[in-house]
Design a protein around this motif. Structure first.
Motif, PDB file in Angstrom:
ATOM      1  N   LEU A  50      25.027  43.068  28.923  1.00  0.00           N
ATOM      2  CA  LEU A  50      25.275  42.524  29.892  1.00  0.00           C
ATOM      3  C   LEU A  50      26.381  43.367  30.986  1.00  0.00           C
ATOM      4  O   LEU A  50      26.143  43.412  32.169  1.00  0.00           O
ATOM      5  CB  LEU A  50      25.989  41.155  29.770  1.00  0.00           C
ATOM      6  N   SER A  51      27.329  44.171  30.216  1.00  0.00           N
ATOM      7  CA  SER A  51      28.184  45.012  31.355  1.00  0.00           C
ATOM      8  C   SER A  51      27.262  46.127  31.996  1.00  0.00           C
ATOM      9  O   SER A  51      27.810  46.685  32.849  1.00  0.00           O
ATOM     10  CB  SER A  51      29.090  45.474  30.339  1.00  0.00           C
ATOM     11  N   LEU A  74      35.333  44.559  33.558  1.00  0.00           N
ATOM     12  CA  LEU A  74      34.121  44.128  32.904  1.00  0.00           C
ATOM     13  C   LEU A  74      34.324  43.684  31.406  1.00  0.00           C
ATOM     14  O   LEU A  74      33.628  43.277  30.687  1.00  0.00           O
ATOM     15  CB  LEU A  74      33.160  45.381  33.077  1.00  0.00           C
ATOM     16  N   ALA A  75      35.567  44.297  30.928  1.00  0.00           N
ATOM     17  CA  ALA A  75      35.955  43.626  29.580  1.00  0.00           C
ATOM     18  C   ALA A  75      35.813  42.055  29.251  1.00  0.00           C
ATOM     19  O   ALA A  75      35.291  41.675  28.348  1.00  0.00           O
ATOM     20  CB  ALA A  75      37.277  44.365  29.203  1.00  0.00           C
ATOM     21  N   SER A  76      36.441  41.259  30.288  1.00  0.00           N
ATOM     22  CA  SER A  76      36.255  40.146  30.229  1.00  0.00           C
ATOM     23  C   SER A  76      34.900  39.712  29.988  1.00  0.00           C
ATOM     24  O   SER A  76      34.595  38.537  29.351  1.00  0.00           O
ATOM     25  CB  SER A  76      36.855  39.132  31.445  1.00  0.00           C
ATOM     26  N   LEU A  77      34.014  40.100  30.902  1.00  0.00           N
ATOM     27  CA  LEU A  77      32.567  39.831  31.105  1.00  0.00           C
ATOM     28  C   LEU A  77      31.855  40.012  29.472  1.00  0.00           C
ATOM     29  O   LEU A  77      31.085  39.144  28.973  1.00  0.00           O
ATOM     30  CB  LEU A  77      31.894  40.869  32.128  1.00  0.00           C
ATOM     31  N   LEU A  93      31.649  52.480  32.121  1.00  0.00           N
ATOM     32  CA  LEU A  93      31.183  52.360  30.372  1.00  0.00           C
ATOM     33  C   LEU A  93      31.962  52.945  29.593  1.00  0.00           C
ATOM     34  O   LEU A  93      32.143  52.123  28.538  1.00  0.00           O
ATOM     35  CB  LEU A  93      29.784  52.178  30.443  1.00  0.00           C
ATOM     36  N   ALA A  94      32.320  54.171  29.518  1.00  0.00           N
ATOM     37  CA  ALA A  94      33.060  54.730  28.629  1.00  0.00           C
ATOM     38  C   ALA A  94      34.487  53.994  28.516  1.00  0.00           C
ATOM     39  O   ALA A  94      35.117  54.282  27.548  1.00  0.00           O
ATOM     40  CB  ALA A  94      33.048  56.306  28.942  1.00  0.00           C
ATOM     41  N   TYR A  95      35.075  53.799  29.614  1.00  0.00           N
ATOM     42  CA  TYR A  95      36.467  53.158  29.821  1.00  0.00           C
ATOM     43  C   TYR A  95      36.339  51.844  29.932  1.00  0.00           C
ATOM     44  O   TYR A  95      36.919  51.193  30.784  1.00  0.00           O
ATOM     45  CB  TYR A  95      37.219  53.930  30.786  1.00  0.00           C
ATOM     46  N   LEU A  96      35.403  50.951  29.455  1.00  0.00           N
ATOM     47  CA  LEU A  96      35.172  49.627  29.968  1.00  0.00           C
ATOM     48  C   LEU A  96      36.606  48.750  29.673  1.00  0.00           C
ATOM     49  O   LEU A  96      36.768  47.914  30.496  1.00  0.00           O
ATOM     50  CB  LEU A  96      34.200  49.028  29.263  1.00  0.00           C
TER      51      LEU A  96
END
Length: 692
Positions: free
Chosen positions: A399-400, A21-24, A13-16
């Motif tokens: 959501l992520s 998951l960035a697209s999500l 999550l810190a390097y999303l």
């Protein structure tokens, strides 16, 4: 192991931005904008589009600057707040005297020297007016690129640390110095740097720059520069700074939040063509100058062959000039999306809190309850993001977090399932016993159904040789077994007993009480010549031992098949119908009708009489017919009468009984039956002609 996976989830999550998951996350934020677009009202911005109609009328682009000057003059005559050009006039006009002299070198010198210059005309039209020109920051020194001449005059809080985080360009493409000096300001029209990033979301414009550095000078974006010029001396530009860079920008009394690099996360409204005007119509004088009074006016391309098309998070394809209009609207309303620097820390805290909650609670729960808890967490995270956007336009990425929590939950659930498997094996033996018990009960119910149906007579077989009358009956329980009954038998050579009844309730208790009632009714009717006395005796016998306080409605009639006289007793039952010569009548039982059996002890039931005519059809029925429902209405006596008539005068009683059953089932339209359905029909033919 769950703690290890939770730590890996926190790291992801810190390097999303480096994960898929960035697209999500982007898709989630885009969905919010599609569901809750910014409200666009008032139309403070007018866009004059150089569209297909304008190109047909005035020729191919670029037009002569004389046309642009005429267009600007007409707009400025209406005294707009500011006029912005989403066009860069970087090269001399192709119809300038110098360009014409180079194009026709064979003509004498000085042929074109006396002609007025189109660039001069445009510069003269813009002089002293609130106009803003466009500039494009470029990363390389391209031919014709240079330093623009109209930077921000004053930038408050523009310290080097803040400016270092802003987009920076070594040079730019700007308008001709002659035109540039006549304008009141100059703004950048660069799109977001996100478009240049190698991501799967390439081409979607989510953020637009508000401030950038060209060379070593600060420049606002075109729409913000228009606002500054419109405010005049009150349009001071102030930067709100934080630890990582910019937090917001203020122009006079109008402010917007920004990201650390100065990007504005634009909250898009629904696209609309209502504020678009054709340049051809403006030049033709279709719109009076008052159209532009106290409004922001943008001139740009609105033609598919010229415009720079932008894909918005709402999935709409818009010309670039529309983005400038939406930025001005957002600044006036003070509305923009907010994702401050502390938001990722809040999302990380939510991830750790949810993960630790699952680690503490899931091991002690059943798998079903654990799954429910995880589902609740999913809904809570999704709802948090939705509510944050709806109530404050905050971009919270709930959501992520969900797919990052999934491995932790799967491990915990696997441990639970192993324990549950042990419990399952122990329960299998009990389950098998329950199945055997269920099968035994089902067999007993089937046997009870066969016994119950076996108690009912078959009129066709019992009266096969009878010429004086005919009887047909039909019974269909609502459940496997029911509480309705019918009976028909000869008391002697000239009297036939017809009986129908409905025990309160359904199922096994009702069926047992039905069997007792039928047996006693048949016995007592044969024993007593007085039908009323027989029913009173039946009442006493049924009420003697009735611990469940059940009651039964019944109609018992004795038909003299020689004379057609019907003696009857009605105990709380529906009055029968009588089909006579194409007309359906109701037998009047009101004078002698009493309450259901066992409802009122020692009630003095009396008998009534009805004279039948030759060919009359007597119809006895239970409330499974009259009270059958389609969900809104009941079948009722009227429909029953219609079915009796529809069968025709020549129909047999068997055919009529079947028609009634089919009509009721069709009326119910597949719904479960309201109650047991029972019909008993008898037709009296009189004495045979040979005996008359």
């Amino acid at each position: 192991l769950p703690l290890l996976f939770l730590a890996l989830a926190a790291l992801a999550l810190a390097y999303l931005d480096a994960t898929p998951l960035a697209s999500l996350r982007n898709a989630q934020f885009d969905r919010y904008q599609r569901q809750m677009p910014r409200l666009r009202d008032g139309e403070p911005v007018v866009v004059i589009g150089i569209d297909s109609e304008s190109l047909v009328k005035y020729g191919q682009w670029p037009w002569s600057r004389e046309i642009i000057a005429d267009l600007a003059t007409r707009v400025l005559a209406g005294q707009p707040h500011a006029l912005g050009f989403d066009i860069v006039f970087a090269e001399p006009d192709r119809l300038s005297p110098e360009a014409l002299a180079r194009r026709f070198p064979t003509l004498p010198n000085g042929t074109f020297s006396g002609l007025p210059g189109p660039d001069e005309k445009l510069a003269q039209a813009l002089t002293g007016s609130p106009t803003v020109l466009a500039a494009i920051g470029v990363a390389n020194n391209l031919p014709g690129s240079r330093q623009p001449q109209r930077p921000l005059p004053i930038l408050i809080n523009g310290n080097p640390k803040t400016l270092h985080a802003l987009p920076a360009f070594p040079t730019a493409i700007a308008s001709l110095p002659l035109i540039e000096q006549s304008a009141a300001g100059e703004g950048l029209i660069n799109a977001s740097l996100e478009i240049d990033r190698p991501t799967t979301e390439r081409g979607v414009l989510r953020g637009v720059p508000t401030l950038a550095i060209v060379g070593d000078q600060p420049f606002l974006s075109l729409p913000l520069e228009m606002m500054r010029v419109a405010l005049g001396d009150a349009g001071r530009v102030v930067i709100e700074t934080g630890r990582l860079g910019m937090k917001g920008i203020r122009i006079g009394d109008y402010a917007l939040p920004t990201r650390a690099n100065g990007e504005l996360l634009l909250h898009y409204g629904r696209s609309s063509a209502s504020y678009y005007l054709s340049a051809a119509d403006v030049l033709a004088g279709v719109y009076p100058p008052e159209t532009f009074k106290s409004r922001f006016v943008l001139i740009g391309f609105n033609n598919s062959s010229l415009q720079d098309t932008i894909v918005t998070p709402r999935g709409e394809l818009l010309p670039g000039v529309d983005i400038h209009a939406q930025v001005i609207e957002s600044l006036l309303a003070g509305t923009a999306l907010k994702r401050p620097t502390w938001m990722p820390s809040l999302e990380l805290a939510a991830l750790l809190l949810c993960g630790l909650l699952m680690i503490v609670t899931v091991p002690s729960m059943r798998p079903r309850d654990a799954t429910l808890i995880f589902a609740v967490l999913i809904l809570a995270l999704m709802a948090a993001g939705h509510l944050a956007f709806a109530n404050g336009r905050w971009l919270f990425d709930g959501l992520s977090i969900i797919p990052l929590l999934a491995p932790v939950f799967i491990i915990l659930l696997s441990m639970n399932l192993i324990a549950a498997d042990t419990r399952r094996r122990k329960a299998e033996t009990q389950l098998q016993q329950n199945r055997e018990e269920t099968a035994r009960t089902r067999g007993e119910i089937d046997a009870a159904r066969r016994i119950q149906m076996g108690l009912l007579p078959d009129p066709a077989r019992r009266f096969a040789d009878e010429k004086r009358f005919s009887v047909a009956a039909l019974l269909e329980p609502a459940l496997a077994i029911g509480g309705d009954y019918y009976d028909c038998f000869m008391l002697d050579e000239r009297r036939v007993c017809l009986a129908i009844g409905d025990v309160s309730g359904k199922g096994i208790p009702a069926s047992l009480f039905m069997a007792i009632t039928k047996t006693l009714a048949g016995t007592l009717t044969r024993r007593h010549d007085d039908l009323g006395q027989a029913v009173r005796e039946l009442q006493r016998e049924l009420g003697r031992e009735n611990p469940e306080y059940q009651f039964v409605t019944t109609f018992i009639g004795i038909l003299d098949v020689e004379s057609g006289t019907l003696e009857f007793v009605c105990a709380g039952h529906d009055a029968p119908l009588l089909l006579r010569q194409g007309e359906v009548l109701k037998i009047d039982t009101g004078a002698v009708s009493g309450p259901p059996l066992c409802a009122l002890a020692d009630y003095p039931y009396r008998s009534g009489h009805q004279q039948l005519a030759v060919g009359d059809v007597l119809c006895l029925f239970t409330d499974g017919v009259s009270e059958a429902s389609d969900g809104q209405r009941m079948f009722g006596r009227e429909r029953l009468a219609e079915v009796l008539l529809a069968a025709g005068p020549e129909a047999s009683v068997t055919a009529r009984a079947t028609a009634i059953r089919d009509a009721v089932r069709q009326f119910e339209a597949g719904r479960p039956p309201f109650d047991d359905l029972t019909v008993l029909l008898a037709c009296w033919y009189g004495r045979p002609s040979s005996e008359r």
